[in-house]
Write a protein that holds these residues in place. Sequence first.
Motif, short mmCIF file in Angstrom:
data_model
loop_
_atom_site.label_atom_id
_atom_site.label_comp_id
_atom_site.label_asym_id
_atom_site.label_seq_id
_atom_site.Cartn_x
_atom_site.Cartn_y
_atom_site.Cartn_z
N THR A 1 0.83 -1.20 0.00
CA THR A 1 0.00 0.00 0.00
C THR A 1 0.87 1.25 0.00
OG1 THR A 1 -1.65 -1.24 1.20
CG2 THR A 1 -1.91 1.13 1.18
N THR A 2 1.88 1.26 0.85
CA THR A 2 2.78 2.42 0.91
C THR A 2 3.45 2.64 -0.45
OG1 THR A 2 3.21 1.77 3.19
CG2 THR A 2 4.62 3.49 2.27
N ASP B 1 15.35 0.70 4.99
CA ASP B 1 15.68 1.53 6.16
C ASP B 1 15.44 0.79 7.48
OD1 ASP B 1 12.90 1.45 5.54
OD2 ASP B 1 12.58 3.03 7.04
#
Length: 703
Positions: free
Chosen positions: A26-27, A140
């Motif tokens: 989704t991101t 990250d």
Amino acid sequence: MAQDVLTDLNKVRNIGIMAHIDAGKTTTTERILYYTGVNRKIGETHDGASTTDWMEQEKERGITITSAAVTCFWNDHQVNIIDTPGHVDFTVEVERSLRVLDGAVAVFDGKEGVEPQSEQVWRQAEKYDVPRICFVNKMDKLGADFYYTVQTIVDRLGAKPLVMQLPIGAEDDFDGVVDLLTMKAITWRGKVEIGAEPTYEEIPEDLKEKAEQYREQLIEAVAESDDELMEKYFGGEELSLDEIKAAIRKLTINSEIYPVLCGTAYKNKGIQPMLDAVIDYLPTPLDVGEVHGHKVGDEEVEMTRKPSKEEPFSALAFKVASHPFFGNLIYARVYSGRVTPSTQVQNSTKGKKERIGKLFQMHANKENPVEEAVAGNIYAFIGLKDVTTGDTLCDINDQIVLESMSFPDPVIHVSIEPKTKADQEKLSTAIQRLVDEDPTFTVRLDEETGQTVIGGMGELHLDVFVDRMKREFKVEANVGMPQVAYRETLKGVVEKYDYTHKKQTGGSGQFAKVQIRLEPLEDEKIEEGETYEFEDKVTGGRVPKEYIPSVNAGIQDSMQYGILAGYPMVNVKATLLDGQYHEVDSSEMAFKVAGSMAFKEAARMAKPVILEPMMSVEVTTPEDYMGDVIGDINSRRGQVQSMEERTGARVVKAYVPLSEMFGYVGDLRSRTQGRANYSMVFGHYAEVPASVSKEIIAKATGE
Ligand SMILES: Nc1nc2c(ncn2[C@@H]2O[C@H](COP(=O)(O)OP(=O)(O)OP(=O)(O)O)[C@@H](O)[C@H]2O)c(=O)[nH]1
């Protein structure tokens, strides 16, 4: 101003973003929409404000259930993104999206690597032959490891990754990537804001050697794919950037290799190069070529359509969604030709004419009207009345039925009892809508109990039905426990059975006499899908012709509720041998009652048995767990049919009773550390063992 649809198909990409739950699909989709200019404001999924997850329920569950098609533009290309869900219970949603996609971006969690459900969607994409590029997301994150993730693509998917980039830094210090084609560093040092443009710089000193080594691997893989390039490469010549890209494109489209890129969607790093790769390597509708179908009314006669505006119009509906103002939105992929609003088209699957109202290109939940729908693109059609997922729309004068998607039979049923009459009406509306949207929900009315019975693909699938029914349609209802659909049949033969229906009450009486024979239906007929046969062998007009259909109707009435446990009776042949009537007292009703009663009594003597649905189960598992998987199937009364090998995995096929398959998802997951997955469709009905039969009868009769 909204951009028009591009009609040069070389500039169109129809893609899906596929991922395991939580890998960041989704991101990533949100970022793509932002970078391609569709979104002004970014919605984070954990705020529940994302654009693609617009259904209320999805926000609460935090998973993407429906697939919306979103159109956006990148570097003069049009990218249509078809959202695909990541949950195992919604595999039908994934499959129908895959049916209309030309390529996909597989998103992986950079710490977890290939996860069980990534494995499952990957195999589904394989089934539909969808070329893919890989995006290793969450670089990250604490513990993120690009090289480990690449290795899991080899180990768990048996696929050949082509490393296109190397990460610069890791975890909090992840700054960007080394692009192995241009041998430049693309960095976002110190930038986390959305839309941040990268800086192009020299490759950091400590990565130079590694970059050289990986570039060599890449170039070698490319050179090996083509004789001309091979000669050039081993002749010591440099391959040009265009040559390399063209070769990678070809390899990707043939699903021989999978280009791998990396970044972090959340921290906005790596999105632009990933979009470039979508354009560079994923196929156009022209690469995919012609679509197959068959003649209306005759599946034997194959037909095809080329992806061209000049061909007759054809489109496949792959999603029905309800819209607050426009009623049903039908998402369809146009495979050939063109069509304009207000045109009449044929729904060749249903044999009905339909008029198109408006045509939209969808931008998440915002729609952009267009004047023409053309081959190779995806649109939302408005105004169509009776179109469901899988239907073909086509030119009235040149019809075709396109190859559709396969919808498995429902494996589980649940009864729904509305609390009031008003709820009953609301339930009817809800059912109509939900079944239109998802054809794997089925509905029937249980005449005995008056309950509505909903069928679905799994427990979570039915949960969604019940949830939406309550929330969106405000239906108050009692919902029962999930049930297996048993049947009953006869194993023995009753040569002759006489029954006389006689009643004398006041005025005219009732009289009908029948003699019937009962036997199991021939195997050949069962294989052809028949479940009942009636034969009339009465001679000499002993039962007048007009009463014969009544006897048949009476028998069929009785067959609705079997005699052992009340399940519908199937696979029976009934023959009417003889009978008697009365000039005054016989009637259709009297013969119907006689037929019904004769069957009920005779069936008791014809060795009735209970049948259960045997599911055709296909388990895909890493070899290490195969013994466990087979042992478990045996303990569920299953029969293994075959074992075969498929790209790095073993496939076990078996028939297993549905009643033994409840909770299988969870059991299989824990038994195989989540690495195996399965699919299940209805196979056939088979007699249950005596001990099981006893239990079913005891339960049904309450004894
Ligand atoms: N650290 C980090 N977290 C991310 C990244 N991308 C996504 N996330 C987080 O991971 C979680 C899952 O991300 P989603 O984008 O909702 O994942 P999804 O695959 O779409 O999941 P479903 O919608 O449930 O199928 C969210 O909390 C995100 O904020 C990333 O690049 N780095």
